[in-house]
Design an enzyme around this catalytic site. Structure first.
Site, PDB file in Angstrom:
ATOM      1  N   GLU A  93      22.127  23.661 -37.040  1.00  7.69           N
ATOM      2  CA  GLU A  93      21.349  23.623 -38.136  1.00  7.69           C
ATOM      3  C   GLU A  93      21.197  25.025 -38.845  1.00  7.69           C
ATOM      4  OE1 GLU A  93      18.355  19.918 -36.453  1.00  7.69           O
ATOM      5  OE2 GLU A  93      17.645  21.839 -36.479  1.00  7.69           O
ATOM      6  N   CYS A 106      18.542  30.950 -42.853  1.00  8.22           N
ATOM      7  CA  CYS A 106      18.411  31.194 -41.589  1.00  8.22           C
ATOM      8  C   CYS A 106      19.950  30.505 -40.882  1.00  8.22           C
ATOM      9  CB  CYS A 106      17.178  30.385 -41.102  1.00  8.22           C
ATOM     10  SG  CYS A 106      16.871  30.665 -39.372  1.00  8.22           S
ATOM     11  N   CYS A 113      21.198  27.119 -26.739  1.00  7.40           N
ATOM     12  CA  CYS A 113      21.002  28.657 -26.281  1.00  7.40           C
ATOM     13  C   CYS A 113      20.468  28.656 -24.788  1.00  7.40           C
ATOM     14  CB  CYS A 113      19.688  29.123 -26.966  1.00  7.40           C
ATOM     15  SG  CYS A 113      19.440  30.963 -26.427  1.00  7.40           S
ATOM     16  N   CYS A 117      13.859  30.337 -23.167  1.00 13.33           N
ATOM     17  CA  CYS A 117      12.462  30.598 -23.762  1.00 13.33           C
ATOM     18  C   CYS A 117      11.628  29.345 -23.862  1.00 13.33           C
ATOM     19  CB  CYS A 117      12.380  31.540 -25.064  1.00 13.33           C
ATOM     20  SG  CYS A 117      13.468  32.930 -25.109  1.00 13.33           S
ATOM     21  N   CYS A 120      10.727  27.487 -27.313  1.00  7.40           N
ATOM     22  CA  CYS A 120      11.501  27.289 -27.921  1.00  7.40           C
ATOM     23  C   CYS A 120      12.438  25.805 -27.864  1.00  7.40           C
ATOM     24  CB  CYS A 120      12.699  28.270 -28.129  1.00  7.40           C
ATOM     25  SG  CYS A 120      14.034  28.211 -29.212  1.00  7.40           S
ATOM     26  N   CYS A 336      10.795  27.932 -37.193  1.00  6.33           N
ATOM     27  CA  CYS A 336      11.405  28.560 -36.122  1.00  6.33           C
ATOM     28  C   CYS A 336      11.087  28.187 -34.940  1.00  6.33           C
ATOM     29  CB  CYS A 336      10.536  29.966 -36.010  1.00  6.33           C
ATOM     30  SG  CYS A 336      10.821  31.318 -37.303  1.00  6.33           S
TER      31      CYS A 336
HETATM   32  N1  SAH Z   1      17.695  34.115 -30.022  1.00  8.84           N
HETATM   33  C1  SAH Z   1      17.007  34.789 -31.073  1.00  8.84           C
HETATM   34  C2  SAH Z   1      17.139  34.125 -32.594  1.00  8.84           C
HETATM   35  C3  SAH Z   1      16.722  32.891 -32.985  1.00  8.84           C
HETATM   36  S1  SAH Z   1      15.059  32.640 -32.436  1.00  8.84           S
HETATM   37  C4  SAH Z   1      15.614  35.272 -30.529  1.00  8.84           C
HETATM   38  O1  SAH Z   1      14.982  34.637 -29.961  1.00  8.84           O
HETATM   39  O2  SAH Z   1      15.149  36.221 -31.376  1.00  8.84           O
HETATM   40  C5  SAH Z   1      14.147  33.152 -33.976  1.00  8.84           C
HETATM   41  C6  SAH Z   1      12.701  33.419 -33.626  1.00  8.84           C
HETATM   42  O3  SAH Z   1      12.143  32.341 -33.588  1.00  8.84           O
HETATM   43  C7  SAH Z   1      12.598  34.170 -32.600  1.00  8.84           C
HETATM   44  O4  SAH Z   1      11.665  35.181 -32.718  1.00  8.84           O
HETATM   45  C8  SAH Z   1      11.712  33.211 -31.683  1.00  8.84           C
HETATM   46  O5  SAH Z   1      11.035  33.734 -30.597  1.00  8.84           O
HETATM   47  C9  SAH Z   1      10.960  32.386 -32.588  1.00  8.84           C
HETATM   48  N2  SAH Z   1      10.650  30.988 -32.038  1.00  8.84           N
HETATM   49  C10 SAH Z   1      11.377  30.433 -31.155  1.00  8.84           C
HETATM   50  N3  SAH Z   1      10.722  29.228 -30.799  1.00  8.84           N
HETATM   51  C11 SAH Z   1       9.389  28.956 -31.738  1.00  8.84           C
HETATM   52  C12 SAH Z   1       8.527  28.314 -32.137  1.00  8.84           C
HETATM   53  N4  SAH Z   1       8.617  26.996 -31.117  1.00  8.84           N
HETATM   54  N5  SAH Z   1       7.561  28.451 -32.904  1.00  8.84           N
HETATM   55  C13 SAH Z   1       7.587  29.783 -33.579  1.00  8.84           C
HETATM   56  N6  SAH Z   1       8.608  30.562 -33.459  1.00  8.84           N
HETATM   57  C14 SAH Z   1       9.516  30.493 -32.650  1.00  8.84           C
HETATM   58 FE1  SF4 Z   2      17.254  31.110 -27.067  1.00  4.91          FE
HETATM   59 FE2  SF4 Z   2      15.193  30.223 -28.434  1.00  4.91          FE
HETATM   60 FE3  SF4 Z   2      14.871  32.116 -26.828  1.00  4.91          FE
HETATM   61 FE4  SF4 Z   2      15.850  32.576 -29.089  1.00  4.91          FE
HETATM   62  S1  SF4 Z   2      13.910  32.050 -28.624  1.00  4.91           S
HETATM   63  S2  SF4 Z   2      16.736  33.411 -26.899  1.00  4.91           S
HETATM   64  S3  SF4 Z   2      17.013  30.796 -29.706  1.00  4.91           S
HETATM   65  S4  SF4 Z   2      15.663  30.005 -26.277  1.00  4.91           S
END
Ligand code: SAH
Ligand code: SF4
Length: 358
Positions: A93, A106, A113, A117, A120, A336
């Site tokens: 996406e 974006c 991934c 985390c 996410c 995000c």
């Molecule tokens: N993998 C990279 C970039 C993609 S995520 C990273 O982790 O930085 C982009 C941003 O979205 C990151 O700061 C991530 O922590 C945040 N993010 C992920 N899941 C989210 C959620 N459910 N709500 C708000 N922000 C989120």
């Molecule tokens: Fe991967 Fe989501 Fe963690 Fe970014 S926030 S490193 S996309 S699992």
């Protein structure tokens, strides 16, 4: 037969090598680069400064193809989410966020991934593949040239995936984004966001000058180990050291962005804010607070507005620049952390445009 090279993903340098390899003059690289990224032309036959013999030669070894837009969703406030199909069949996406004076794209760097985390949706989906550089720059090409879209002014690597785990393709595509003969985006207009892949943060400033965002989300190892599991491999101390080295490698003063997601009952108290200000006390940074965006299957919640504002106020009282990321695209699951590249999760779109092909 040898696989044809996709010239869409080649930086100017790589195109020069390509033409040298074909025993053609180097200046051809600039010509084709401008056709593709400034004029949006992908068809060799429309490149009028190439004679027929050269066009045929190019067609025999190369293609210029962006990935396909599968579907497009538009939210009430104008955020557009695109579901994009890769050659492999995997879906990714990308999101276009129109604002008054800018238009931010974006981009995704991976399908899924591996880093998992806990907050996410992309992480919950697991890892499918790295994107090739043409699939990354292809997102910018599509956003600029498909459907007579308006030009993108800013790119953030905050879509699906961990950009610093797809290092070469990300750098190659960012070079094209910056090049004056292509999109000409300045370093301030390109942001790479990372969860903290320390060895590649250490390499970054030697290779390309872009803006860096660190997804910190917790100021102590115990909590960060849990919610950002890559912290077990690259703990906070090594991450902070990498940030300092990164900042020191530039002569002119600059700062990094620290991203901090706020999750109710997990990392949102004033105590957490205190730890954060201590940890960042000697780092030139601004802190971007992101209230958690929900997705199916997650039990986390967004803190109340009072709590979010109190956290922000505390950071500011300690002299930090703290901003609150206004959630855009929630209505189409484009905020995000909500990106999954999955049709069943994308049916919330208000207005649906299906692309057979572009
Ligand atoms: N993998 C990279 C970039 C993609 S995520 C990273 O982790 O930085 C982009 C941003 O979205 C990151 O700061 C991530 O922590 C945040 N993010 C992920 N899941 C989210 C959620 N459910 N709500 C708000 N922000 C989120
Ligand atoms: Fe991967 Fe989501 Fe963690 Fe970014 S926030 S490193 S996309 S699992």
């Amino acid at each position: 037969m040898q696989k044809k090279i996709n010239l869409l993903g080649c930086s100017l340098e790589s195109l020069e090598d390509f033409f040298i390899g074909l025993k053609e003059p180097k200046f051809r690289a600039k010509q084709i680069f401008k056709w593709i990224h400034q004029k949006g032309v992908l068809d060799f036959d429309l490149m009028t400064d190439f004679n027929k013999t050269l066009r045929e030669k190019l067609k025999s070894v190369a293609i210029i193809e962006p990935p396909k837009i599968h579907e497009e969703f538009v939210s009430n406030e104008g955020t557009i989410k695109y579901l994009i199909e890769l050659n492999s069949g995997s879906m990714i996406e990308m999101v276009v966020i129109p604002e008054k004076n800018r238009r931010t794209l974006c981009v995704s760097s991976q399908a899924g991934c591996a880093l998992q985390c806990t907050f996410c949706a992309t992480g919950a989906q697991g890892f499918e593949q790295n994107l090739d550089s043409y699939e990354i720059i292809g997102q910018l090409w599509l956003a600029n040239f498909s459907n007579k879209n308006k030009p993108i002014t800013n790119v953030v690597f905050m879509g699906m995936g961990e950009p610093l785990l797809n290092y070469d393709a990300v750098i190659e595509s960012a070079k094209i984004m910056k090049d004056q003969l292509a999109y000409g985006l300045s370093r301030k207009r390109i942001t790479i966001s990372t969860s903290g892949i320390v060895p590649n943060i250490n390499k970054l400033s030697n290779e390309i000058d872009v803006s860096l965002a660190i997804s910190l989300h917790a100021a102590d190892d115990k909590l960060r180990d849990e919610i950002v599991p890559i912290n077990n491999k690259y703990p906070i101390k090594s991450l902070i050291a990498a940030c300092k080295d990164y900042l020191a490698s530039y002569e002119n003063k600059r700062s990094i962005t620290i991203e901090y997601i706020l999750i109710e009952g997990i990392n949102d108290t004033i105590d957490h804010a205190k730890k954060l200000t201590k940890l960042l006390s000697d780092i030139s940074c601004k802190i971007n607070l992101i209230p958690f965006n929900s997705f199916p299957g997650s039990d986390y919640k967004r803190p109340s507005n009072n709590k979010i504002n109190a956290f922000k106020k505390y950071l500011m009282s300690k002299g930090f620049i703290a901003t609150l990321r206004i959630t855009r695209g929630d209505g189409v699951d484009a905020a995000c952390g909500q990106l999954v590249g999955n049709l069943s999760n994308s049916i919330k779109g208000k207005k649906l445009i299906t692309h057979k092909s572009i």
